[in-house]
Structures are given as structure tokens and as C-alpha cells.
Design a protein around this motif. Sequence first.
Motif, PDB file in Angstrom:
ATOM      1  N   ALA A   4       0.811  -1.071  -0.216  1.00 57.48           N
ATOM      2  CA  ALA A   4      -0.073   0.074   0.118  1.00 57.48           C
ATOM      3  C   ALA A   4       0.851   1.213  -0.044  1.00 57.48           C
ATOM      4  O   ALA A   4       0.366   2.339  -0.775  1.00 57.48           O
ATOM      5  N   THR A   5       1.913   1.234   0.779  1.00 56.44           N
ATOM      6  CA  THR A   5       2.618   2.251   0.944  1.00 56.44           C
ATOM      7  C   THR A   5       3.797   2.508  -0.545  1.00 56.44           C
ATOM      8  O   THR A   5       4.105   3.686  -0.693  1.00 56.44           O
ATOM      9  N   SER A   6       4.327   1.485  -0.946  1.00 55.42           N
ATOM     10  CA  SER A   6       5.462   1.452  -1.968  1.00 55.42           C
ATOM     11  C   SER A   6       4.766   1.909  -3.296  1.00 55.42           C
ATOM     12  O   SER A   6       5.635   2.595  -4.253  1.00 55.42           O
ATOM     13  N   ASN A   7       3.525   1.698  -3.522  1.00 56.59           N
ATOM     14  CA  ASN A   7       2.853   1.766  -4.782  1.00 56.59           C
ATOM     15  C   ASN A   7       2.267   3.126  -4.989  1.00 56.59           C
ATOM     16  O   ASN A   7       1.391   3.538  -5.952  1.00 56.59           O
ATOM     17  N   LEU A   8       2.267   4.018  -3.934  1.00 53.60           N
ATOM     18  CA  LEU A   8       1.863   5.470  -4.204  1.00 53.60           C
ATOM     19  C   LEU A   8       2.341   6.137  -5.186  1.00 53.60           C
ATOM     20  O   LEU A   8       1.442   7.086  -5.797  1.00 53.60           O
ATOM     21  N   ALA A   9       3.549   5.923  -5.547  1.00 54.55           N
ATOM     22  CA  ALA A   9       4.329   6.624  -6.583  1.00 54.55           C
ATOM     23  C   ALA A   9       3.545   6.450  -8.069  1.00 54.55           C
ATOM     24  O   ALA A   9       3.443   7.315  -8.653  1.00 54.55           O
ATOM     25  N   LEU A  10       2.724   5.238  -8.029  1.00 56.82           N
ATOM     26  CA  LEU A  10       2.013   4.989  -9.344  1.00 56.82           C
ATOM     27  C   LEU A  10       0.779   5.849  -9.444  1.00 56.82           C
ATOM     28  O   LEU A  10       0.522   6.269 -10.528  1.00 56.82           O
ATOM     29  N   LEU A  11       0.160   6.316  -8.272  1.00 57.90           N
ATOM     30  CA  LEU A  11      -0.755   7.082  -8.246  1.00 57.90           C
ATOM     31  C   LEU A  11      -0.522   8.545  -8.462  1.00 57.90           C
ATOM     32  O   LEU A  11      -1.400   9.390  -8.936  1.00 57.90           O
ATOM     33  N   ARG A  12       0.534   9.084  -7.899  1.00 62.19           N
ATOM     34  CA  ARG A  12       0.888  10.498  -8.056  1.00 62.19           C
ATOM     35  C   ARG A  12       0.942  11.169  -9.268  1.00 62.19           C
ATOM     36  O   ARG A  12       0.843  12.072  -9.478  1.00 62.19           O
ATOM     37  N   ASP A  97      10.214  13.620   5.688  1.00 66.56           N
ATOM     38  CA  ASP A  97       9.972  14.667   4.857  1.00 66.56           C
ATOM     39  C   ASP A  97       9.242  15.884   5.383  1.00 66.56           C
ATOM     40  O   ASP A  97       8.768  16.708   4.701  1.00 66.56           O
ATOM     41  N   GLY A  98       9.437  15.989   6.664  1.00 70.14           N
ATOM     42  CA  GLY A  98       9.164  17.297   7.435  1.00 70.14           C
ATOM     43  C   GLY A  98       7.812  17.365   7.744  1.00 70.14           C
ATOM     44  O   GLY A  98       7.133  18.203   8.639  1.00 70.14           O
ATOM     45  N   ASP A 140      -4.292  14.369   0.744  1.00 71.35           N
ATOM     46  CA  ASP A 140      -3.439  14.872  -0.299  1.00 71.35           C
ATOM     47  C   ASP A 140      -1.902  14.450   0.263  1.00 71.35           C
ATOM     48  O   ASP A 140      -1.078  14.087  -0.567  1.00 71.35           O
ATOM     49  N   LEU A 141      -1.681  14.672   1.433  1.00 69.34           N
ATOM     50  CA  LEU A 141      -0.448  14.522   2.198  1.00 69.34           C
ATOM     51  C   LEU A 141       0.029  12.943   2.030  1.00 69.34           C
ATOM     52  O   LEU A 141       1.156  12.681   1.697  1.00 69.34           O
ATOM     53  N   VAL A 142      -1.123  12.091   2.194  1.00 67.82           N
ATOM     54  CA  VAL A 142      -0.811  10.888   2.165  1.00 67.82           C
ATOM     55  C   VAL A 142      -0.322  10.174   0.886  1.00 67.82           C
ATOM     56  O   VAL A 142       0.542   9.602   0.476  1.00 67.82           O
ATOM     57  N   VAL A 143      -1.036  10.622  -0.300  1.00 66.90           N
ATOM     58  CA  VAL A 143      -0.615  10.625  -1.613  1.00 66.90           C
ATOM     59  C   VAL A 143       0.901  11.090  -1.796  1.00 66.90           C
ATOM     60  O   VAL A 143       1.391  10.192  -2.504  1.00 66.90           O
ATOM     61  N   THR A 144       0.969  12.088  -1.633  1.00 67.48           N
ATOM     62  CA  THR A 144       2.185  12.831  -2.042  1.00 67.48           C
ATOM     63  C   THR A 144       3.549  12.309  -0.955  1.00 67.48           C
ATOM     64  O   THR A 144       4.689  12.705  -1.686  1.00 67.48           O
ATOM     65  N   SER A 145       3.239  11.830   0.146  1.00 69.37           N
ATOM     66  CA  SER A 145       4.376  11.878   1.126  1.00 69.37           C
ATOM     67  C   SER A 145       4.727  10.257   0.940  1.00 69.37           C
ATOM     68  O   SER A 145       3.940   9.315   0.765  1.00 69.37           O
ATOM     69  N   ASP A 146       6.150   9.973   1.095  1.00 74.35           N
ATOM     70  CA  ASP A 146       6.832   8.745   0.980  1.00 74.35           C
ATOM     71  C   ASP A 146       6.559   8.256   2.279  1.00 74.35           C
ATOM     72  O   ASP A 146       6.937   6.855   2.474  1.00 74.35           O
ATOM     73  N   HIS A 147       6.254   8.778   3.350  1.00 73.54           N
ATOM     74  CA  HIS A 147       6.558   8.401   4.889  1.00 73.54           C
ATOM     75  C   HIS A 147       5.134   8.360   5.563  1.00 73.54           C
ATOM     76  O   HIS A 147       5.020   7.496   6.555  1.00 73.54           O
ATOM     77  N   LEU A 148       4.088   9.347   5.117  1.00 73.49           N
ATOM     78  CA  LEU A 148       2.923   9.500   6.165  1.00 73.49           C
ATOM     79  C   LEU A 148       1.919   8.130   6.147  1.00 73.49           C
ATOM     80  O   LEU A 148       1.779   7.898   7.630  1.00 73.49           O
ATOM     81  N   GLU A 150       2.717   5.118   5.984  1.00 72.71           N
ATOM     82  CA  GLU A 150       3.478   3.993   6.730  1.00 72.71           C
ATOM     83  C   GLU A 150       3.503   4.504   8.225  1.00 72.71           C
ATOM     84  O   GLU A 150       3.524   3.398   9.027  1.00 72.71           O
ATOM     85  N   ALA A 151       3.882   5.525   8.636  1.00 74.72           N
ATOM     86  CA  ALA A 151       3.825   6.149  10.123  1.00 74.72           C
ATOM     87  C   ALA A 151       2.405   5.944  10.601  1.00 74.72           C
ATOM     88  O   ALA A 151       2.321   5.521  11.693  1.00 74.72           O
ATOM     89  N   VAL A 152       1.329   6.515   9.964  1.00 77.54           N
ATOM     90  CA  VAL A 152       0.095   6.144  10.454  1.00 77.54           C
ATOM     91  C   VAL A 152      -0.330   4.866  10.616  1.00 77.54           C
ATOM     92  O   VAL A 152      -1.043   4.499  11.881  1.00 77.54           O
ATOM     93  N   ILE A 153      -0.019   4.144   9.851  1.00 78.54           N
ATOM     94  CA  ILE A 153      -0.184   2.303  10.102  1.00 78.54           C
ATOM     95  C   ILE A 153       0.181   2.226  11.110  1.00 78.54           C
ATOM     96  O   ILE A 153      -0.107   1.367  12.039  1.00 78.54           O
ATOM     97  N   GLU A 154       1.577   2.542  11.354  1.00 78.63           N
ATOM     98  CA  GLU A 154       2.560   1.992  12.415  1.00 78.63           C
ATOM     99  C   GLU A 154       2.058   2.584  13.871  1.00 78.63           C
ATOM    100  O   GLU A 154       2.009   1.764  14.821  1.00 78.63           O
ATOM    101  N   ILE A 155       1.535   3.925  13.662  1.00 79.32           N
ATOM    102  CA  ILE A 155       0.978   4.251  15.053  1.00 79.32           C
ATOM    103  C   ILE A 155      -0.554   3.340  15.556  1.00 79.32           C
ATOM    104  O   ILE A 155      -0.521   3.178  16.636  1.00 79.32           O
TER     105      ILE A 155
END
Length: 190
Positions: A4-12, A97-98, A140-148, A150-155
Motif C-alpha cells: 500500500a505504501t510503496s505503490n503510491l508513486a504510481l498514483l501520484r 519529509d518534514g 493529499d499528504l498521504v498520496v504525496t508523502s513517502d512516509h506518512l 506508513e507512519a500512521v499505520i505503524e501508530i
Amino acid sequence: MLTATSNLALLRTYYEGESKDLFRVAMNATSLTEANLAFDVLRGSVPEKPCVVACNLREVLREIPGSPFPMRCDEQTLASTAGLERRMAAMGRTLPDGIEIVVTTAGNLVLDLIVKYRGEKYFWTPANAEEDFISDEALDLVVTSDHLLEAVIEIVSAMGVVFNPKFYLSMSDWHMEHVSDVFAGLGDLF
């Protein structure tokens, strides 16, 4: 969750202009009928693979509970397990990514997830929580971020929340899974 997190680049690549609005509805609307209609329109101009990524992201967002919700651990356990830093009535961490994720809690009750980026803050749970899973800005931030994401899922996992989204390999799989709900919802739209 790695898929789910690594394929976001295809969507962007397709998450812009008119397609962005359709993707927002497809991924974020609580109504399966609205999501289905948005996916059908998208399939006319977007290849299937990004649509499947959006479909799977929809399932992930659907599994993250809307606030407020109880967690199965206390605040201290959450902070240590998820690597969050305690700050007054909230705890959070800054991603590479800030983007900053802040969790507000009261005992074992999660009041909200807040996403901060470039001086702005966005609540995860939108004001219209019965219509959308998360706020448009957070999406929008979920789609554009490489980290968000994954971090939310972890939390959420560290909270002890059952998190088991469905995943689909094609849009046909998604349509077959939801066909009866979509048809039932068509009457509500018209």
C-alpha cells in the motif's frame, strides 16, 4: 502494508486536476456507490494499475478508525511503542519529509490524529466524517508523502487497533466484492 505504501508513486502521476477530484471521491467517500462511480469515470482516462492502488488505499483508509476511538494501550505504552515524543497533552514525531504527526489522547481514548506540514495543521478525521474517511488535506499528504501512510499505520498498530484491510489485484475484484452494496446505494443517490 508495504504494498500500500510503496505503490503510491504510481498514483501520484495521475493525482492532479480533474482526476485528483475523482480520486478523492474514489478513495475517501464512505459511500461505496459514489466511490464506484468515481472509479468508473477514472477508468476511462487512467490505467488500471493506479486505480487498483487507489482502491487498495481506500481499503487502508477505511480501516483506520475515525476519532474519537479507544485504543488498547495507555498513553505511555503508545509513546514508547510508536516512537512518539510526549508534548503536554499530545505526542508526536516528525517524519523525514518534514511532516509531523501528532496524536491527542485522554487516557486510552484517541481524540484525533493531526498532521502538520509547512505551518498548517490538518485533522485526520474530517468534520463530515459520515461522508469521508479522512480530510482532503490529509489525503493529499498521504498520496504525496513517502512516509506518512506508513507512519500512521505503524501508530494505529501500536495502539492495538485491529487493522486488516482487504487488498485487490484488479478493479474487477473490487467491483465483484462490492456489487450488491453499490446497487443498494444507487437508490439512495437518485
